[in-house]
Design an enzyme around this catalytic site. Structure first.
Site, PDB file in Angstrom:
ATOM      1  N   GLY A 108       0.814  -1.347   0.034  1.00 24.15           N
ATOM      2  CA  GLY A 108       0.093  -0.186   0.036  1.00 24.15           C
ATOM      3  C   GLY A 108       0.717   1.218  -0.050  1.00 24.15           C
ATOM      4  O   GLY A 108       0.186   2.452  -0.488  1.00 24.15           O
ATOM      5  N   LYS A 128       9.503   2.724   0.465  1.00 25.58           N
ATOM      6  CA  LYS A 128       8.370   2.516   1.590  1.00 25.58           C
ATOM      7  C   LYS A 128       8.206   4.200   1.979  1.00 25.58           C
ATOM      8  O   LYS A 128       8.744   5.013   2.571  1.00 25.58           O
ATOM      9  CB  LYS A 128       8.927   1.924   2.835  1.00 25.58           C
ATOM     10  N   ARG A 205       6.358 -12.576   0.814  1.00 24.55           N
ATOM     11  CA  ARG A 205       5.806 -12.934   2.228  1.00 24.55           C
ATOM     12  C   ARG A 205       4.647 -13.931   2.094  1.00 24.55           C
ATOM     13  O   ARG A 205       4.305 -14.334   1.256  1.00 24.55           O
ATOM     14  CB  ARG A 205       5.524 -11.590   3.139  1.00 24.55           C
ATOM     15  N   ASP A 275       1.013 -11.103   6.449  1.00 27.10           N
ATOM     16  CA  ASP A 275       1.242 -10.499   5.177  1.00 27.10           C
ATOM     17  C   ASP A 275       2.680  -9.611   5.800  1.00 27.10           C
ATOM     18  O   ASP A 275       3.287  -8.926   5.096  1.00 27.10           O
ATOM     19  CB  ASP A 275       0.369  -9.314   4.807  1.00 27.10           C
TER      20      ASP A 275
END
Length: 533
Positions: A108, A128, A205, A275
């Protein structure tokens, strides 16, 4: 290896070449099906500026530290410019959050720029906080300075502590403000924005496999598994029919070792959703993490988890096994014998127990194997003593090594408790019963050392290699964040410098080893964090 400018590095894109892409280029949050990722470029920021850099992480890529805080490379790492070979994307995955299936999640606020191959190792380079992606749901894809400092500092500290982890190359301020409600209590405020450039051989992941399995897309599930095995588990020696089971066994083994390390140093991840579990057994996604100050198996730094304490310190080994069970269920379509997945879960438990036990004995400076039953009693008594009163975990083990400072004179157990005084948060409040129980354990410990094969000097050396002198204590990192939010960012790299050698006792770093002050007991950022932290 000589270091070069990032602009001269050749970027690869094995992940996007090997796996199917989302055909849509719409950036807006939406469901993405039959794809492992979406192509999405970072959203430019106003004034990207370098705030901190890890020379060690740079060396992994063969990249040297920029000479200027703005322009050039910083524009790339701030998301304002792409280099040749970069094909930025965000990954599509799902996950279990706090024990419940959450459906599609995905990157996201993370955008991978591409991959760099250096010294025969592939590194995925990811920003990030780089802006909106199809997986941002109701958020903006950005990250605030405080959370970015926490990830930058902790991921590099974990590496130097010897814990499997993703890495952080640098921290870039964006010059933009980001609005966040830190505790979801209606008190949103504008904060400084930042971007962390983080590295890993892969950011895949557990949730990357759960989502296609849940959707019944077994072709995509197999395609992703085959890619990950070929790229990151190529040394598995198995027939095509058996490889998936052995691969799961290796994931279980790596995860067990990682969790044992967390428990060894008192680290709490804070949000162990599936996750947030790396398929490579790396510590990933530093959000509302924390470190135990006083040893407390029930401690969780995550306020979202305050009621149920699902992800508290002491629950982490069991939660990791639960998460592996969810991964096993996702991989069922790939295996002929479900029992092989069950064997992997058993391997996780036995590996964790053996590894953690060995680590605890190292922390005590004891040789494993000679006195197994006696050591079991000793370790149980140790953990019981640590929960009697508030005892600083890091200081306790480090101070314990000083009891072996004389290689020839036997230690008198009655003198030991006063020498550990600094590790107690309120030594004067110890009752006679507390003193008696701790002294009995110390007596048992000293008796055990007398029949150990190691000398006192060897024991102390092992303990000082196993028990850190300095860790990124919650309140110390918060002080660094407070300064940075006022424009003073020099302490970020100063803290990182101290954490480069966490097992070495250096007088100039003594201030970083002090117990949690009383003001930090329940302070935001120190022991109270949220998923936006």
């Amino acid at each position: 290896m000589s270091l070069v400018d990032l602009d001269t590095i050749t970027f690869d894109d094995s992940f996007v070449r090997a796996l199917p892409a989302d055909p849509s280029t719409v950036r807006a949050p939406r469901e993405v099906r039959e794809a492992c990722y979406s192509f999405v470029a970072p959203t430019p920021v106003s004034v990207p500026r370098l705030l901190a850099w890890s020379d060690e992480a740079g060396a992994l890529l063969g990249v040297k530290r920029p000479t200027e805080a703005t322009g050039g490379l910083i524009d790339v790492l701030g998301g304002n410019r792409l280099l040749p070979g970069m094909r930025p994307f965000s990954a599509c995955y799902g996950g279990h959050q706090f024990g419940s299936w959450a459906g599609q999640l995905g990157d996201g606020r993370a955008i991978s720029l591409g991959e760099v191959v250096a010294a025969n190792q592939r590194w995925e380079v990811q920003l990030k906080g780089a802006g909106l992606t199809p997986y941002s749901r109701t958020a903006d894809g950005r990250a605030v300075l405080r959370s970015s400092i926490r990830e930058f500092v902790c991921s590099e500290a974990m590496h130097h502590l010897g814990v499997p982890t993703t890495r952080a190359l640098c921290l870039v301020g964006t010059g933009d403000e980001v609005v966040r409600d830190m505790f979801y209590d209606g008190r949103a405020r504008a904060e400084a924005g930042a971007i962390v450039t983080r590295l890993a051989p892969s950011f895949v992941r557990f949730g990357n496999f759960e989502l296609p399995a849940r959707r019944g897309d077994h072709g995509l599930l197999k395609q992703l598994a085959d890619y990950v095995i070929a790229e990151h588990f190529a040394d598995l020696n198995a027939s095509p029919d058996a490889v998936y089971g052995l691969w799961f066994h290796e994931i279980c083994r790596r995860t067990a070792v990682m969790i044992a390390h967390w428990m060894r140093i008192g680290f709490i991840h804070g949000v162990m959703n599936t996750d947030n579990m790396s398929i490579l057994g790396l510590t990933i996604d530093y959000g509302p993490y924390g470190w135990v100050d006083n040893y407390d198996p029930g401690f969780t730094p995550n306020t979202t988890d305050a009621a149920g304490r699902r992800y508290c310190f002491g629950n982490q080994p069991g939660i990791a096994q639960w998460n592996l069970l969810q991964l096993a269920r996702a991989l069922l379509p790939l295996v002929d014998r479900p029992e092989i997945l069950e064997e992997g879960l058993k391997l996780y438990r036995s590996t964790f127990e053996t590894t953690y036990r060995g680590m605890l004995l190292d922390k005590l400076g004891l040789t494993e194997g000679d006195h197994h039953d006696e050591d079991e009693v000793l370790l149980e008594g140790l953990l019981a003593c640590l929960t009697l009163v508030e005892i600083d975990m890091t200081l306790f083990f480090r101070k314990l090594s000083t009891l072996h400072d004389d290689a020839t004179t036997p230690v008198d157990p009655t003198t030991l408790l006063p020498r550990l005084r600094e590790a107690f948060y309120d030594a004067d409040s110890l009752t006679d019963d507390h003193r008696a129980q701790i002294t009995r354990w110390l007596d048992r410990y000293v008796a055990r050392t007398r029949v150990d094969r190691r000398t006192a000097s060897e024991r102390r050396a092992l303990m000082n290699r196993s028990n850190p002198y300095v860790i990124p204590r919650n309140y110390i990192v918060q002080q660094v964040i407070d300064d940075a939010e006022q424009g003073e960012t020099s302490r970020i790299e100063a803290l990182l410098d101290a954490l480069r050698h966490p097992y070495e006792e250096r007088s100039e770093h003594a201030a970083l080893t002090a117990k949690r002050p009383d003001w930090a007991r329940n302070a935001p950022g120190c022991s109270a964090l949220s998923c936006s932290s």
